[in-house]
Design a protein around this motif. Structure first.
Motif, PDB file in Angstrom:
ATOM      1  N   GLN A   2     -54.086 -15.736  13.963  1.00  0.00           N
ATOM      2  CA  GLN A   2     -55.173 -16.691  13.797  1.00  0.00           C
ATOM      3  C   GLN A   2     -55.312 -17.054  12.323  1.00  0.00           C
ATOM      4  OE1 GLN A   2     -56.583 -17.859  16.459  1.00  0.00           O
ATOM      5  NE2 GLN A   2     -58.022 -19.203  15.423  1.00  0.00           N
ATOM      6  N   GLN A  32     -52.503 -23.736  12.138  1.00  0.00           N
ATOM      7  CA  GLN A  32     -52.699 -23.156  13.464  1.00  0.00           C
ATOM      8  C   GLN A  32     -51.837 -23.875  14.494  1.00  0.00           C
ATOM      9  OE1 GLN A  32     -54.710 -20.308  13.970  1.00  0.00           O
ATOM     10  NE2 GLN A  32     -53.391 -20.369  15.766  1.00  0.00           N
ATOM     11  N   THR A  36     -48.989 -22.114  16.770  1.00  0.00           N
ATOM     12  CA  THR A  36     -49.052 -22.249  18.225  1.00  0.00           C
ATOM     13  C   THR A  36     -47.724 -22.753  18.761  1.00  0.00           C
ATOM     14  OG1 THR A  36     -51.427 -22.699  18.104  1.00  0.00           O
ATOM     15  CG2 THR A  36     -50.296 -23.358  20.120  1.00  0.00           C
TER      16      THR A  36
END
Length: 95
Positions: A2, A32, A36
């Motif tokens: 994260q 992010q 991902t």
């Protein structure tokens, strides 16, 4: 993983840059998204896929090494302004 505001601040210090709060949020979201996508790629089944360094089947196209006649040390230094023992004599550049 994260992306946290603390991580963004740490990356700013490493890069020695200063971002506004708006830029920090934008960079955080972009990082992010990248992570991902990488996680999504890690889910792919790569069993039996050959590792490669390039997507095209390239090979070196270098010529073969061949031993050829070359000049003797005396011929090489023949036109030098100054030579000694088959080597060029040059002015000293470092004390």
């Amino acid at each position: 993983m994260q992306i946290t505001p603390e991580l963004i601040k740490y990356l700013e210090s490493l890069a020695r840059i200063t971002l506004s709060e708006e830029e920090e949020k934008k960079v955080g979201n972009e990082l992010q998204d990248i992570l991902t996508y990488i996680d999504k790629l890690n889910e792919l089944d790569t069993e039996g896929v050959e590792a490669m360094s390039h997507s095209f089947p390239l090979t070196n196209v270098l010529r073969a090494d061949e031993v050829k006649a070359s000049m003797s040390p005396d011929e090489i230094v023949a036109n030098a302004p100054e030579s000694q023992d088959g080597a060029f004599v040059v002015p000293k550049t470092v004390d």
